[in-house]
Design a protein around this motif. Structure first.
Motif, PDB file in Angstrom:
ATOM      1  N   ILE A 161       0.728  -1.274   0.151  1.00 19.31           N
ATOM      2  CA  ILE A 161      -0.055  -0.170  -0.124  1.00 19.31           C
ATOM      3  C   ILE A 161       0.687   1.071  -0.028  1.00 19.31           C
ATOM      4  O   ILE A 161       0.721   2.145  -0.860  1.00 19.31           O
ATOM      5  CB  ILE A 161      -0.999   0.087   1.388  1.00 19.31           C
ATOM      6  CG1 ILE A 161      -1.849  -1.102   1.019  1.00 19.31           C
ATOM      7  CG2 ILE A 161      -1.879   1.426   1.416  1.00 19.31           C
ATOM      8  CD1 ILE A 161      -2.800  -1.475   2.361  1.00 19.31           C
ATOM      9  N   TYR A 162       1.972   1.034   0.790  1.00 24.09           N
ATOM     10  CA  TYR A 162       2.892   2.399   0.804  1.00 24.09           C
ATOM     11  C   TYR A 162       3.483   2.460  -0.523  1.00 24.09           C
ATOM     12  O   TYR A 162       3.640   3.491  -1.094  1.00 24.09           O
ATOM     13  CB  TYR A 162       4.098   2.222   1.879  1.00 24.09           C
ATOM     14  CG  TYR A 162       3.354   2.487   3.125  1.00 24.09           C
ATOM     15  CD1 TYR A 162       3.148   3.810   3.514  1.00 24.09           C
ATOM     16  CD2 TYR A 162       3.703   1.549   4.233  1.00 24.09           C
ATOM     17  CE1 TYR A 162       2.845   4.219   4.902  1.00 24.09           C
ATOM     18  CE2 TYR A 162       3.308   1.906   5.475  1.00 24.09           C
ATOM     19  CZ  TYR A 162       2.863   3.170   5.890  1.00 24.09           C
ATOM     20  OH  TYR A 162       2.433   3.404   7.203  1.00 24.09           O
ATOM     21  N   SER A 163       3.971   1.434  -1.134  1.00 21.84           N
ATOM     22  CA  SER A 163       4.584   1.739  -2.315  1.00 21.84           C
ATOM     23  C   SER A 163       3.651   1.981  -3.556  1.00 21.84           C
ATOM     24  O   SER A 163       4.171   2.736  -4.565  1.00 21.84           O
ATOM     25  CB  SER A 163       5.153   0.327  -2.752  1.00 21.84           C
ATOM     26  OG  SER A 163       3.968  -0.830  -3.003  1.00 21.84           O
ATOM     27  N   ARG A 164       2.326   1.801  -3.386  1.00 28.58           N
ATOM     28  CA  ARG A 164       1.663   2.386  -4.532  1.00 28.58           C
ATOM     29  C   ARG A 164       0.751   3.391  -3.961  1.00 28.58           C
ATOM     30  O   ARG A 164       0.007   4.047  -4.753  1.00 28.58           O
ATOM     31  CB  ARG A 164       0.205   1.243  -4.393  1.00 28.58           C
ATOM     32  CG  ARG A 164       0.531  -0.048  -5.095  1.00 28.58           C
ATOM     33  CD  ARG A 164       0.835  -0.032  -6.663  1.00 28.58           C
ATOM     34  NE  ARG A 164      -0.547   0.611  -7.087  1.00 28.58           N
ATOM     35  CZ  ARG A 164      -1.578  -0.085  -7.482  1.00 28.58           C
ATOM     36  NH1 ARG A 164      -1.407  -1.429  -7.438  1.00 28.58           N
ATOM     37  NH2 ARG A 164      -2.507   0.651  -8.149  1.00 28.58           N
ATOM     38  N   TYR A 266       8.163  10.313   3.756  1.00 30.33           N
ATOM     39  CA  TYR A 266       6.988   9.543   4.400  1.00 30.33           C
ATOM     40  C   TYR A 266       7.113   8.081   4.255  1.00 30.33           C
ATOM     41  O   TYR A 266       7.001   7.355   5.406  1.00 30.33           O
ATOM     42  CB  TYR A 266       5.779  10.108   3.720  1.00 30.33           C
ATOM     43  CG  TYR A 266       4.390   9.330   3.876  1.00 30.33           C
ATOM     44  CD1 TYR A 266       4.121   9.057   5.553  1.00 30.33           C
ATOM     45  CD2 TYR A 266       3.795   8.588   3.233  1.00 30.33           C
ATOM     46  CE1 TYR A 266       3.043   8.377   5.834  1.00 30.33           C
ATOM     47  CE2 TYR A 266       2.683   7.870   3.651  1.00 30.33           C
ATOM     48  CZ  TYR A 266       2.357   7.791   4.994  1.00 30.33           C
ATOM     49  OH  TYR A 266       1.299   6.865   5.253  1.00 30.33           O
ATOM     50  N   CYS A 267       7.418   7.677   3.135  1.00 33.35           N
ATOM     51  CA  CYS A 267       7.339   6.227   2.596  1.00 33.35           C
ATOM     52  C   CYS A 267       8.807   5.838   3.016  1.00 33.35           C
ATOM     53  O   CYS A 267       9.874   5.872   2.358  1.00 33.35           O
ATOM     54  CB  CYS A 267       7.149   5.765   1.396  1.00 33.35           C
ATOM     55  SG  CYS A 267       6.892   4.274   0.730  1.00 33.35           S
ATOM     56  N   LYS A 268       8.843   4.770   4.084  1.00 36.62           N
ATOM     57  CA  LYS A 268      10.074   4.132   4.408  1.00 36.62           C
ATOM     58  C   LYS A 268      10.095   2.482   4.489  1.00 36.62           C
ATOM     59  O   LYS A 268      10.524   2.060   5.379  1.00 36.62           O
ATOM     60  CB  LYS A 268      10.312   4.529   5.981  1.00 36.62           C
ATOM     61  CG  LYS A 268      10.132   6.134   6.090  1.00 36.62           C
ATOM     62  CD  LYS A 268      10.286   6.549   7.377  1.00 36.62           C
ATOM     63  CE  LYS A 268      10.039   8.162   7.408  1.00 36.62           C
ATOM     64  NZ  LYS A 268       9.447   8.660   8.688  1.00 36.62           N
ATOM     65  N   ILE A 269       9.538   2.019   3.503  1.00 38.55           N
ATOM     66  CA  ILE A 269       9.510   0.434   3.264  1.00 38.55           C
ATOM     67  C   ILE A 269      11.023   0.113   2.927  1.00 38.55           C
ATOM     68  O   ILE A 269      11.756   0.872   2.425  1.00 38.55           O
ATOM     69  CB  ILE A 269       8.375   0.042   2.492  1.00 38.55           C
ATOM     70  CG1 ILE A 269       8.697   0.519   1.150  1.00 38.55           C
ATOM     71  CG2 ILE A 269       7.230   0.443   3.067  1.00 38.55           C
ATOM     72  CD1 ILE A 269       7.709  -0.041  -0.058  1.00 38.55           C
TER      73      ILE A 269
END
Length: 269
Positions: A161-164, A266-269
């Motif tokens: 979900i984060y990656s998208r 924000y996105c830190k996967i």
């Protein structure tokens, strides 16, 4: 207010660390949810209120998962240290049903020996850099990292979900992963702390609000269309849901805490 963080922060478990030192009393400031879990340290005097404006007791060290926005008032000479962790950490630390724990500040002393936390609490306050804070956390909590960072069934879906950027539907999750929509719903309730639909909306909102903060778009209509909002009113609904205010109020509001937070990746996967 001094906002201390590191743009190049990198750690095998911890996603980010922020220290905030208050040199003067600050008015109530809104803090929105990012979908991660946190261990937070409170030093000094603060007041906190949930999204319904109910007062919240603040333990000196607590863990918090995904939930609704809340408001914090800080007083002079207070300090707040926020340790951002993967979403699955709340469930791994507490073994509680995450959705039933949303909007709760859970005392970490219920899950970690007091002698460890007491030493950590008094030592970490003296750390004025992210590097020093990280070293102190590793020193006292390293033996817990493996269990706290154990992947759950929901982890791969949360990362997807984060990656998208939240630009997908719940049905797309069930098509990509070997779970039906009802199973995903139960999984998110137990492990994530939110319905999959709300979590997707939350992630999308966090991406678009950062672009709004940067003000690098040409037309506002193009921005909301890029993030699959039907129109301005549709976006306004998410604003009120996740920040408790209108877009106009947000633009006119004095909230250096939120502005500083939105400058971070924000996105830190």
């Amino acid at each position: 207010m001094e906002f201390i963080n590191s743009l190049n922060f990198n750690h095998s478990f911890i996603k980010d660390i922020v220290r905030i030192d208050y040199s003067a009393d600050m008015p109530l400031q809104c803090i929105n949810d990012y979908g991660y879990s946190y261990i937070m340290f409170r030093f000094g005097d603060f007041e906190a209120y949930d999204y319904k404006n109910n007062p919240i007791e603040i333990p000196k060290i607590f863990v918090k998962g995904t939930g609704d926005f809340f408001n914090v008032k800080a007083y002079k000479n207070s300090t707040w240290i926020s340790v951002e962790l993967p979403n699955h950490s709340l469930h791994n630390i507490t073994r509680l049903i995450a959705k039933k724990s949303r909007n709760k500040l859970i005392d970490l002393y219920d899950y970690v020996d007091a002698s460890i936390l007491d030493r950590l609490y008094y030592e970490i306050y003296e750390n004025k850099t992210v590097e020093a804070i990280t070293q102190t956390l590793d020193k006292h909590l390293y033996t817990f990292y493996s269990a706290w960072n154990c992947d759950l069934d929901s982890t791969v879906m949360v990362n997807y979900i984060y990656s998208r950027k939240g630009l997908l539907s719940v049905s797309e999750l069930s098509e990509k992963f070997p779970y039906g929509e009802r199973s995903i719903e139960r999984m998110f309730s137990r492990e994530v702390g939110s319905s999959p639909y709300r979590f997707i909306r939350l992630v999308r909102f966090n991406f678009i609000i950062r672009e709004l903060e940067k003000a690098e778009y040409t037309k506002f209509e193009d921005l909301i269309e890029r993030y699959n909002y039907y129109d301005h009113s549709h976006f306004e609904k998410d604003f009120k849901k996740f920040l408790g205010q209108s877009i106009t109020t947000y633009k006119n509001d004095f909230n250096p805490l939120l502005s500083s937070a939105l400058k971070r990746a924000y996105c830190k996967i």
